[in-house]
Design a protein around this motif. Structure first.
Motif, PDB file in Angstrom:
ATOM      1  N   TYR A 104      43.770  29.502  23.927  1.00 21.25           N
ATOM      2  CA  TYR A 104      44.091  30.613  24.818  1.00 21.25           C
ATOM      3  C   TYR A 104      44.270  30.110  26.252  1.00 21.25           C
ATOM      4  O   TYR A 104      45.173  30.565  26.969  1.00 21.25           O
ATOM      5  N   TYR A 120      42.338  40.211  21.859  1.00 21.47           N
ATOM      6  CA  TYR A 120      40.911  39.877  21.743  1.00 21.47           C
ATOM      7  C   TYR A 120      40.454  39.048  22.939  1.00 21.47           C
ATOM      8  O   TYR A 120      39.423  39.333  23.552  1.00 21.47           O
ATOM      9  N   MET A 121      41.233  38.039  23.293  1.00 19.63           N
ATOM     10  CA  MET A 121      40.842  37.159  24.399  1.00 19.63           C
ATOM     11  C   MET A 121      40.977  37.871  25.752  1.00 19.63           C
ATOM     12  O   MET A 121      40.160  37.651  26.644  1.00 19.63           O
ATOM     13  N   LEU A 171      44.176  35.863  13.491  1.00 15.15           N
ATOM     14  CA  LEU A 171      44.389  35.569  14.908  1.00 15.15           C
ATOM     15  C   LEU A 171      45.609  34.689  15.165  1.00 15.15           C
ATOM     16  O   LEU A 171      46.132  34.665  16.282  1.00 15.15           O
ATOM     17  N   ASP A 184      35.596  29.176  17.566  1.00 14.03           N
ATOM     18  CA  ASP A 184      35.619  30.001  18.766  1.00 14.03           C
ATOM     19  C   ASP A 184      35.958  29.143  19.985  1.00 14.03           C
ATOM     20  O   ASP A 184      36.775  29.532  20.815  1.00 14.03           O
ATOM     21  N   SER A 203      47.078  40.049  18.225  1.00  6.97           N
ATOM     22  CA  SER A 203      45.668  40.430  18.091  1.00  6.97           C
ATOM     23  C   SER A 203      44.745  39.406  18.746  1.00  6.97           C
ATOM     24  O   SER A 203      43.725  39.771  19.322  1.00  6.97           O
ATOM     25  N   SER A 204      45.102  38.128  18.690  1.00  6.87           N
ATOM     26  CA  SER A 204      44.259  37.110  19.331  1.00  6.87           C
ATOM     27  C   SER A 204      44.354  37.200  20.848  1.00  6.87           C
ATOM     28  O   SER A 204      43.354  37.035  21.550  1.00  6.87           O
ATOM     29  N   MET A 248      35.537  40.443  12.774  1.00  8.00           N
ATOM     30  CA  MET A 248      35.974  39.059  12.874  1.00  8.00           C
ATOM     31  C   MET A 248      34.749  38.160  12.972  1.00  8.00           C
ATOM     32  O   MET A 248      33.828  38.435  13.736  1.00  8.00           O
ATOM     33  N   ASN A 282      41.314  35.037   9.770  1.00  2.00           N
ATOM     34  CA  ASN A 282      40.853  36.163  10.579  1.00  2.00           C
ATOM     35  C   ASN A 282      42.000  36.901  11.268  1.00  2.00           C
ATOM     36  O   ASN A 282      41.765  37.787  12.091  1.00  2.00           O
ATOM     37  N   ASN A 290      40.458  40.993  26.303  1.00  2.00           N
ATOM     38  CA  ASN A 290      39.284  41.867  26.411  1.00  2.00           C
ATOM     39  C   ASN A 290      38.013  41.063  26.635  1.00  2.00           C
ATOM     40  O   ASN A 290      37.086  41.535  27.291  1.00  2.00           O
ATOM     41  N   ARG A 291      37.982  39.878  26.109  1.00  2.00           N
ATOM     42  CA  ARG A 291      36.799  39.027  26.247  1.00  2.00           C
ATOM     43  C   ARG A 291      36.717  38.410  27.642  1.00  2.00           C
ATOM     44  O   ARG A 291      35.623  38.291  28.204  1.00  2.00           O
TER      45      ARG A 291
END
Length: 136
Positions: free
Chosen positions: A47, A115-116, A97, A40, A111-112, A33, A95, A118-119
């Motif tokens: 989010y 991703y967030m 998301l 971002d 998936s978004s 990605m 992407n 995990n981030r």
């Protein structure tokens, strides 16, 4: 051999379609990605809003749905030009998301959220702290 029937079956597989499907899947899985900094930042703001909505008791499906960019500007993306929001939404859609609708409303994909999550392991507080670095 009396009473026995011999049947010959021919199976023709379209291997080129199967190969192409596998290659497409591999390309999708291996492609990292890539987001611009502006996109971002906007994903972080989106989010954060998603987490606020969940905190306030909205269902996950309702919290994942967002309106047209003009409404987003009024609600939580103040100071970001509508064209920039539009461009970022296209980038997020490209992407995988978000699911972008014709009217530029959208829905966060799982998936978004993954991703967030995990981030930002500590959830809303960590996202808010990260976003505060962008605000002058």
């Amino acid at each position: 051999m009396k009473g026995m029937i011999q049947i010959k079956v021919t199976v023709k597989l379209n291997t080129s379609k199967m190969k192409q499907k596998i290659l497409n899947q591999l390309e999708t899985e291996e492609k990292p990605m890539q987001l611009t900094r502006d996109t971002d930042k906007m994903l972080c703001l989106i989010y954060e809003e998603f987490l606020e909505r969940r905190k306030n008791g909205l269902s996950k499906s309702s919290a994942k749905s967002f309106e047209h960019p003009t409404a987003l500007q009024e609600q939580f993306l103040q100071g970001i030009h509508e064209d920039d929001i539009h461009d970022a939404l296209i980038e997020l859609d490209r992407n995988g998301l978000i699911r972008l609708y014709y009217d530029h409303g959208f829905q966060l994909n799982d998936s978004s959220i993954i991703y967030m999550e995990n981030r930002f392991k500590n959830g809303l507080k960590e996202v808010t702290d990260f976003i505060s670095k962008f605000i002058p």
